[in-house]
Enzyme design. Structure first.
Site, PDB file in Angstrom:
ATOM      1  CG  ASP A  27      -2.053   0.811   1.010  1.00 43.07           C
ATOM      2  OD1 ASP A  27      -2.540   1.182  -0.050  1.00 43.07           O
ATOM      3  OD2 ASP A  27      -2.340   1.399   2.126  1.00 43.07           O
ATOM      4  CG  ASN A  29       1.718   1.507  -5.248  1.00 39.99           C
ATOM      5  OD1 ASN A  29       2.826   1.321  -4.793  1.00 39.99           O
ATOM      6  ND2 ASN A  29       1.328   0.340  -6.023  1.00 39.99           N
ATOM      7  N   GLY A  30      -0.198   5.380  -4.375  1.00 47.90           N
ATOM      8  CA  GLY A  30      -0.917   6.616  -4.356  1.00 47.90           C
ATOM      9  C   GLY A  30      -0.375   7.626  -4.066  1.00 47.90           C
ATOM     10  CG  HIS A  44      -0.726   1.811  -9.169  1.00 44.35           C
ATOM     11  ND1 HIS A  44      -0.692   1.637  -7.885  1.00 44.35           N
ATOM     12  CD2 HIS A  44      -1.751   2.467  -9.507  1.00 44.35           C
ATOM     13  CE1 HIS A  44      -1.978   2.184  -7.364  1.00 44.35           C
ATOM     14  NE2 HIS A  44      -2.509   2.587  -8.491  1.00 44.35           N
ATOM     15  NE  ARG A  78      -8.003   1.857  -5.090  1.00 45.61           N
ATOM     16  CZ  ARG A  78      -6.597   2.031  -4.489  1.00 45.61           C
ATOM     17  NH1 ARG A  78      -5.765   2.348  -5.540  1.00 45.61           N
ATOM     18  NH2 ARG A  78      -6.501   1.665  -3.716  1.00 45.61           N
ATOM     19  CG  LEU A 138       8.658 -17.353  -3.656  1.00 43.23           C
ATOM     20  CD1 LEU A 138       8.696 -17.401  -1.995  1.00 43.23           C
ATOM     21  CD2 LEU A 138       8.790 -16.214  -4.149  1.00 43.23           C
ATOM     22  NE  ARG A 188      -2.937  -1.023   4.496  1.00 46.11           N
ATOM     23  CZ  ARG A 188      -4.080  -1.102   4.053  1.00 46.11           C
ATOM     24  NH1 ARG A 188      -4.788  -2.097   4.698  1.00 46.11           N
ATOM     25  NH2 ARG A 188      -4.417  -0.486   3.123  1.00 46.11           N
ATOM     26  CB  SER A 196      -7.681  -3.823   3.239  1.00 47.16           C
ATOM     27  OG  SER A 196      -7.520  -2.253   3.920  1.00 47.16           O
ATOM     28  CD  GLU A 207       4.040 -12.215  16.021  1.00 47.71           C
ATOM     29  OE1 GLU A 207       4.080 -10.919  16.685  1.00 47.71           O
ATOM     30  OE2 GLU A 207       3.662 -13.019  16.698  1.00 47.71           O
TER      31      GLU A 207
HETATM   32  C1  IPE Z   1      -5.357  -2.773  -0.075  1.00 42.55           C
HETATM   33  O1  IPE Z   1      -5.254  -1.530  -0.054  1.00 42.55           O
HETATM   34  C2  IPE Z   1      -5.351  -3.595  -1.550  1.00 42.55           C
HETATM   35  C3  IPE Z   1      -4.176  -3.642  -1.867  1.00 42.55           C
HETATM   36  C4  IPE Z   1      -3.157  -3.066  -1.510  1.00 42.55           C
HETATM   37  C5  IPE Z   1      -4.204  -4.218  -3.050  1.00 42.55           C
HETATM   38  P1  IPE Z   1      -6.320  -0.414  -0.543  1.00 42.55           P
HETATM   39  O2  IPE Z   1      -5.470   1.097  -0.417  1.00 42.55           O
HETATM   40  O3  IPE Z   1      -7.235  -0.755  -1.189  1.00 42.55           O
HETATM   41  O4  IPE Z   1      -7.285  -0.422   0.996  1.00 42.55           O
HETATM   42  P2  IPE Z   1      -7.963   0.611   1.979  1.00 42.55           P
HETATM   43  O5  IPE Z   1      -8.963   1.008   0.978  1.00 42.55           O
HETATM   44  O6  IPE Z   1      -7.052   1.745   2.295  1.00 42.55           O
HETATM   45  O7  IPE Z   1      -8.276  -0.130   3.060  1.00 42.55           O
HETATM   46  C1  IPE Z   2      -1.808   0.154  -3.314  1.00 43.64           C
HETATM   47  O1  IPE Z   2      -1.613   1.458  -3.291  1.00 43.64           O
HETATM   48  C2  IPE Z   2      -2.061  -0.601  -4.653  1.00 43.64           C
HETATM   49  C3  IPE Z   2      -3.396  -0.898  -4.850  1.00 43.64           C
HETATM   50  C4  IPE Z   2      -4.634  -1.028  -4.240  1.00 43.64           C
HETATM   51  C5  IPE Z   2      -3.575  -1.542  -6.163  1.00 43.64           C
HETATM   52  P1  IPE Z   2      -2.804   2.396  -3.347  1.00 43.64           P
HETATM   53  O2  IPE Z   2      -3.119   2.974  -4.845  1.00 43.64           O
HETATM   54  O3  IPE Z   2      -3.665   2.098  -2.432  1.00 43.64           O
HETATM   55  O4  IPE Z   2      -2.186   3.604  -2.674  1.00 43.64           O
HETATM   56  P2  IPE Z   2      -2.448   4.905  -1.758  1.00 43.64           P
HETATM   57  O5  IPE Z   2      -2.935   4.012  -0.471  1.00 43.64           O
HETATM   58  O6  IPE Z   2      -3.626   5.601  -2.534  1.00 43.64           O
HETATM   59  O7  IPE Z   2      -1.397   5.739  -1.370  1.00 43.64           O
HETATM   60 MG    MG Z   3      -4.134   2.427  -0.479  1.00 42.44          MG
END
Ligand code: IPE
Ligand code: IPE
Ligand code: MG
Length: 243
Positions: A27, A29-30, A44, A78, A138, A188, A196, A207
């Site tokens: 999590d 990337n955005g 991403h 999304r 793996l 995470r 999530s 853990e």
């Molecule tokens: C969880 O991240 C899913 C993935 C990393 C693929 P999200 O960004 O979708 O989760 P929430 O919405 O913050 O709980």
């Molecule tokens: C996780 O990064 C990747 C996917 C859910 C595909 P996000 O896209 O959720 O990144 P944030 O949480 O918005 O920073």
């Molecule tokens: Mg996210």
């Protein structure tokens, strides 16, 4: 597995305290992209670079199973453009990385119902699964259109049709993770401390580590730090410490 015990010690780790099954919610990337004022899709893309590094290190250090959350059943909420960008990255990833993963004896499977993705994505993952099913290295699980509640309901329905009904054995064999050890370590990245809808059944005694680092910055060094944190935890599984 590439590293010797001595090399593993040089990382500050021990063979005995390496988790058998690591699950990662990749999590942030955005937010990583936002910080830089660039489109989320580039976040991403940067995440895929890390993905390769983390897969390689997991394989080299002798982790048995690595489960990566790439797309949740909730991520369909999304914008279409972001979903399309993610699908292009899946295609690119499988096309570019498949041969090397296969040569490294990695066994690939998807967790989740991939048929909801465009046909090319679905075909690539199925193909990767078929071609690597006898690989003994793996076990790489990529969660794509994965949701733990869906998985649990599906396994319960399928187990109910088995002779003997819903026993633990019949239930577990219909989970996407059938045959793999329970998750030992759940990571995470990105600073959120929530699960999530990821592997709810399989993380019962895992853990949890929640690094603040956004996924595109989660380097091998950060991963090693996280594995060290794991090795310092005292796991009791309901019993008492031996020491
Ligand atoms: C969880 O991240 C899913 C993935 C990393 C693929 P999200 O960004 O979708 O989760 P929430 O919405 O913050 O709980
Ligand atoms: C996780 O990064 C990747 C996917 C859910 C595909 P996000 O896209 O959720 O990144 P944030 O949480 O918005 O920073
Ligand atoms: Mg996210």
């Amino acid at each position: 597995m590439k590293y010797t015990d001595e090399q593993i010690r040089a990382f500050g780790l021990n063979r005995e305290s390496i988790p058998a099954h690591v699950a990662i919610i990749m999590d942030g990337n955005g937010r990583w992209a936002k910080q830089r004022g660039i489109p989320r899709a580039l976040g991403h893309r940067a995440g895929v670079t890390r993905l390769k590094e983390i897969i390689r290190f997991s394989s080299d250090i002798g982790i048995q199973a690595l489960s990566l959350y790439a797309f949740s059943t909730e991520n369909w909420a999304r914008p279409k453009t972001e979903i399309e960008a993610l699908c292009s990255l899946f295609v690119e990833f499988f096309n570019r990385e498949f041969d090397e993963l296969n040569e490294n004896n990695v066994c690939i499977r998807a967790l989740g119902d991939t048929s909801r993705f465009p046909a090319e994505v679905d075909r690539l993952i199925r193909n990767a699964n078929q071609r690597t099913r006898d690989n003994t290295g793996l076990k790489l699980n990529i969660a794509m259109n994965y949701g733990s509640r869906d998985e649990i309901l599906r396994a319960a329905r399928l187990a109910a049709e088995e002779p003997g009904g819903v026993t633990a054995e019949n239930f577990e064999k219909h989970l996407y993770t059938a045959g793999l050890p329970d998750v030992d370590l759940l990571i995470r990245t990105g600073g959120e401390e929530r699960v999530s809808n990821f592997l709810l059944y399989q993380i019962s005694y895992a853990e949890f580590v929640f690094p603040k680092t956004f996924w595109p910055d989660f380097t091998q060094e950060r991963y090693i730090e996280t594995l060290k944190t794991f090795s310092e935890r005292s796991r009791r599984f309901g019993g008492l410490d031996n020491s």
